[in-house]
Design a protein around this motif. Structure first.
Motif, PDB file in Angstrom:
ATOM      1  N   TYR A 195       0.908  -1.049   0.113  1.00 36.07           N
ATOM      2  CA  TYR A 195       0.185   0.141   0.045  1.00 36.07           C
ATOM      3  C   TYR A 195       0.833   1.186  -0.088  1.00 36.07           C
ATOM      4  O   TYR A 195       2.148   1.054   0.520  1.00 36.07           O
ATOM      5  CB  TYR A 195      -0.998   0.088   1.179  1.00 36.07           C
ATOM      6  CG  TYR A 195      -0.243  -0.173   2.624  1.00 36.07           C
ATOM      7  CD1 TYR A 195       0.331   1.123   3.214  1.00 36.07           C
ATOM      8  CD2 TYR A 195      -0.239  -1.222   3.263  1.00 36.07           C
ATOM      9  CE1 TYR A 195       0.770   1.004   4.324  1.00 36.07           C
ATOM     10  CE2 TYR A 195       0.217  -1.176   4.524  1.00 36.07           C
ATOM     11  CZ  TYR A 195       0.876  -0.069   5.217  1.00 36.07           C
ATOM     12  OH  TYR A 195       1.318  -0.202   6.400  1.00 36.07           O
ATOM     13  N   ASN A 196       0.392   2.387  -0.578  1.00 40.27           N
ATOM     14  CA  ASN A 196       1.252   3.580  -0.672  1.00 40.27           C
ATOM     15  C   ASN A 196       1.377   4.067   0.772  1.00 40.27           C
ATOM     16  O   ASN A 196       0.493   3.698   1.591  1.00 40.27           O
ATOM     17  CB  ASN A 196       0.154   4.600  -1.240  1.00 40.27           C
ATOM     18  CG  ASN A 196       0.963   5.722  -1.695  1.00 40.27           C
ATOM     19  OD1 ASN A 196       1.102   6.653  -0.867  1.00 40.27           O
ATOM     20  ND2 ASN A 196       1.361   5.964  -2.647  1.00 40.27           N
ATOM     21  N   GLN A 197       2.446   4.786   1.087  1.00 35.08           N
ATOM     22  CA  GLN A 197       2.607   5.223   2.526  1.00 35.08           C
ATOM     23  C   GLN A 197       1.582   6.025   3.106  1.00 35.08           C
ATOM     24  O   GLN A 197       1.576   6.261   4.313  1.00 35.08           O
ATOM     25  CB  GLN A 197       4.095   5.753   2.576  1.00 35.08           C
ATOM     26  CG  GLN A 197       4.593   6.816   1.476  1.00 35.08           C
ATOM     27  CD  GLN A 197       5.298   6.100   0.328  1.00 35.08           C
ATOM     28  OE1 GLN A 197       4.458   5.265  -0.358  1.00 35.08           O
ATOM     29  NE2 GLN A 197       6.592   6.553  -0.016  1.00 35.08           N
ATOM     30  N   ILE A 198       0.937   6.795   2.130  1.00 34.25           N
ATOM     31  CA  ILE A 198      -0.091   7.658   2.889  1.00 34.25           C
ATOM     32  C   ILE A 198      -1.183   7.107   3.805  1.00 34.25           C
ATOM     33  O   ILE A 198      -1.638   7.789   4.625  1.00 34.25           O
ATOM     34  CB  ILE A 198      -1.048   8.363   1.680  1.00 34.25           C
ATOM     35  CG1 ILE A 198      -1.568   9.724   2.098  1.00 34.25           C
ATOM     36  CG2 ILE A 198      -1.758   7.548   1.008  1.00 34.25           C
ATOM     37  CD1 ILE A 198      -1.886  10.632   1.234  1.00 34.25           C
TER      38      ILE A 198
ATOM     39  N   GLU B 140      -2.667  12.319   9.111  1.00 33.17           N
ATOM     40  CA  GLU B 140      -2.614  13.654   8.745  1.00 33.17           C
ATOM     41  C   GLU B 140      -2.910  14.265   7.529  1.00 33.17           C
ATOM     42  O   GLU B 140      -3.089  15.376   7.279  1.00 33.17           O
ATOM     43  CB  GLU B 140      -1.648  14.176   9.604  1.00 33.17           C
ATOM     44  CG  GLU B 140      -0.149  14.049   8.883  1.00 33.17           C
ATOM     45  CD  GLU B 140       0.407  12.694   9.111  1.00 33.17           C
ATOM     46  OE1 GLU B 140       1.462  12.564   8.884  1.00 33.17           O
ATOM     47  OE2 GLU B 140      -0.297  11.837   9.737  1.00 33.17           O
ATOM     48  N   GLN B 141      -2.351  13.071   6.458  1.00 39.76           N
ATOM     49  CA  GLN B 141      -2.435  13.549   5.100  1.00 39.76           C
ATOM     50  C   GLN B 141      -3.724  12.999   4.343  1.00 39.76           C
ATOM     51  O   GLN B 141      -3.906  13.384   3.089  1.00 39.76           O
ATOM     52  CB  GLN B 141      -1.389  12.967   4.389  1.00 39.76           C
ATOM     53  CG  GLN B 141      -0.284  13.711   5.075  1.00 39.76           C
ATOM     54  CD  GLN B 141       1.222  13.255   3.953  1.00 39.76           C
ATOM     55  OE1 GLN B 141       1.302  12.781   2.652  1.00 39.76           O
ATOM     56  NE2 GLN B 141       2.287  13.571   4.700  1.00 39.76           N
ATOM     57  N   TRP B 142      -4.585  12.265   5.131  1.00 36.33           N
ATOM     58  CA  TRP B 142      -5.872  11.961   4.338  1.00 36.33           C
ATOM     59  C   TRP B 142      -6.955  12.962   4.107  1.00 36.33           C
ATOM     60  O   TRP B 142      -7.092  13.973   4.941  1.00 36.33           O
ATOM     61  CB  TRP B 142      -6.469  10.898   5.225  1.00 36.33           C
ATOM     62  CG  TRP B 142      -5.544   9.687   5.577  1.00 36.33           C
ATOM     63  CD1 TRP B 142      -4.529   9.022   5.320  1.00 36.33           C
ATOM     64  CD2 TRP B 142      -6.043   8.579   6.586  1.00 36.33           C
ATOM     65  NE1 TRP B 142      -4.057   7.960   5.533  1.00 36.33           N
ATOM     66  CE2 TRP B 142      -5.159   7.618   6.442  1.00 36.33           C
ATOM     67  CE3 TRP B 142      -6.964   8.246   7.517  1.00 36.33           C
ATOM     68  CZ2 TRP B 142      -5.021   6.373   7.084  1.00 36.33           C
ATOM     69  CZ3 TRP B 142      -7.104   7.145   8.219  1.00 36.33           C
ATOM     70  CH2 TRP B 142      -6.105   6.212   8.097  1.00 36.33           C
TER      71      TRP B 142
ATOM     72  N   ALA C 164      -4.999  10.346  -1.688  1.00 35.47           N
ATOM     73  CA  ALA C 164      -5.023  10.729  -0.209  1.00 35.47           C
ATOM     74  C   ALA C 164      -6.550  10.692   0.058  1.00 35.47           C
ATOM     75  O   ALA C 164      -6.935  10.499   1.317  1.00 35.47           O
ATOM     76  CB  ALA C 164      -4.956  12.113  -0.290  1.00 35.47           C
ATOM     77  N   GLU C 165      -7.603  10.221  -0.800  1.00 35.08           N
ATOM     78  CA  GLU C 165      -8.698  10.013  -0.348  1.00 35.08           C
ATOM     79  C   GLU C 165      -9.390   8.690  -0.229  1.00 35.08           C
ATOM     80  O   GLU C 165     -10.213   8.213   0.325  1.00 35.08           O
ATOM     81  CB  GLU C 165      -9.729  10.583  -1.541  1.00 35.08           C
ATOM     82  CG  GLU C 165      -9.870  12.277  -1.572  1.00 35.08           C
ATOM     83  CD  GLU C 165     -10.591  12.622  -3.058  1.00 35.08           C
ATOM     84  OE1 GLU C 165     -11.207  13.383  -2.713  1.00 35.08           O
ATOM     85  OE2 GLU C 165     -10.363  12.185  -3.958  1.00 35.08           O
ATOM     86  N   CYS C 166      -8.447   7.668  -0.864  1.00 33.05           N
ATOM     87  CA  CYS C 166      -8.807   6.240  -0.543  1.00 33.05           C
ATOM     88  C   CYS C 166      -8.977   5.735   0.837  1.00 33.05           C
ATOM     89  O   CYS C 166      -9.877   4.907   1.148  1.00 33.05           O
ATOM     90  CB  CYS C 166      -7.528   5.327  -1.216  1.00 33.05           C
ATOM     91  SG  CYS C 166      -7.617   5.533  -2.919  1.00 33.05           S
ATOM     92  N   PRO C 167      -8.061   6.084   1.863  1.00 36.69           N
ATOM     93  CA  PRO C 167      -8.170   5.753   3.335  1.00 36.69           C
ATOM     94  C   PRO C 167      -9.826   5.891   3.751  1.00 36.69           C
ATOM     95  O   PRO C 167     -10.230   5.196   4.286  1.00 36.69           O
ATOM     96  CB  PRO C 167      -7.158   6.375   4.114  1.00 36.69           C
ATOM     97  CG  PRO C 167      -6.029   6.556   3.033  1.00 36.69           C
ATOM     98  CD  PRO C 167      -7.040   6.922   2.013  1.00 36.69           C
TER      99      PRO C 167
END
Length: 374
Positions: free
Chosen positions: A177-180, A185-187, A262-265
């Protein structure tokens, strides 16, 4: 050493996320200098690399010109090699069509070439089958001339690739998975409409092999068999890209359009099941993303899926909408089963290369092929 990271050929799909993830780790390798060539689709990646001292970012979209297609030459990229004294190139996913004049490590993620027995070919019409055979032949040519170093994201695919191209060196570096997903805090929130039933999330580009069209017949079966069961499929693409008539079951579908990483989580948090009906893959990041976010996976009963998910998924026969509907209902109504899959998924993550390990492996391969090819 001086390396060029080539993502000039990536336009859509999981390749964008993989390239983004690799690029975000480059600052850790301060002993090297990197020229990163990104297509115009890497909006967030470019911003994330601003100010990184050992990274130079260049935007460029490689085109299918005659020199590129016939000779493997691209003047712009060739000049970058010469002007920056590049010693080796990493093409995140090929075929790049461009053939660098320095050692070249290319990612291989076109499983259709290697798995002719896949049910994917059963859903292709005659016209698409003919197009595929022609396209397949061209891809083989592009891969064969692009170099002699490849990596895949799946040991199963690596074995197949060695058989198909016996004169190349093949490494296995898995996806993740991507590190985001580890940086809340970046979601960015993507709020879904309120719903009291089961939400099945599919984050994918609607290519034919993703087989998202099976959801239409699956939805009809669920409504007939379980009229009180509330469910919806949430897809990360536009309704116009879903080429199936769903006018009678439109209430069961939610089309989100293109979703930023960034919207995936946020979307995973709001779903109940991650639905991955794909027919053929080298890897799909939806698996580790679901595991990271603590969501049960429903996917196809195929060898590549078992190899990546193990006991962390519920499986169904890939072209059987009835079996798919049964699996959805069973999983949605069995909390103990869902909890078990989530536990297994958390353990399964240990079998993947993390985004940190993946970047380190790729850089190590670049170092080795640079030294060995001198």
């Amino acid at each position: 050493m001086k390396f060029l990271i080539n993502a000039s050929n990536l336009r859509a799909g999981g390749g964008l996320q993989v390239a983004d993830s690799i690029c975000r780790e480059l600052y850790k390798f301060s002993q090297h200098e990197f020229v990163v060539v990104l297509s115009s689709f890497f909006y967030a990646t470019k911003k994330a690399l601003e100010g990184v001292p050992n990274v130079k970012v260049i935007e460029y979209n490689i085109q299918n010109t005659i020199p590129v297609l016939i000779l493997g030459r691209d003047r712009f990229l060739d000049d970058l090699i010469d002007n920056n004294e590049i010693q080796a190139v990493l093409t995140v996913f090929g075929p790049s069509r461009w053939n660098p004049r320095v050692p070249h490590l290319s990612g291989f993620a076109i499983s259709q070439i290697l798995i002719p027995e896949s049910p994917y070919f059963e859903v292709l019409g005659l016209k698409d089958t003919i197009k595929f055979k022609i396209y397949n032949s061209l891809l083989k040519i592009f891969f064969e001339r692009s170099g002699k170093f490849f990596y895949t994201e799946n040991p199963y695919i690596s074995e197949r690739l060695i058989k198909a191209f016996p004169n190349v060196s093949v490494y296995t570096v898995t996806n993740y998975y991507n590190q985001i997903f580890d940086l809340p805090e970046q979601w960015r929130e993507y709020k879904l409409p309120p719903f009291r039933g089961t939400t099945l999330l599919t984050i994918a580009t609607p290519y034919i092999h993703k087989n998202v069209t099976i959801a239409a017949e699956t939805a009809r079966i669920l409504k007939r068999r379980h009229p009180d069961f509330m469910f919806r499929f949430a897809f990360s693409f536009e309704k116009k890209d879903y080429h199936v008539d769903i006018s009678d079951i439109e209430d069961c579908f939610l089309f989100l359009g293109r979703v930023d990483i960034a919207e995936c989580p946020s979307l995973y948090q709001q779903c109940d099941i991650v639905f991955t009906p794909t027919l053929i893959e080298c890897f799909t990041a939806a698996y580790p993303e679901a595991m990271r976010m603590g969501k049960p996976i429903l996917t196809t009963d195929l060898e590549f899926a078992h190899g990546l998910c193990g006991e962390a998924a519920e499986y169904y026969s890939p072209l059987d909408a009835k079996e798919c509907a049964d699996a959805i209902y069973k999983l949605a109504t069995n909390s103990e089963m869902k909890e078990k899959l989530v536990r297994k998924g958390n353990a399964q993550l240990n079998n993947y290369d993390s985004y940190v390990k993946r970047a380190a492996k790729l850089i190590c391969i670049l170092e080795n092929i640079t030294i060995n090819e001198q």
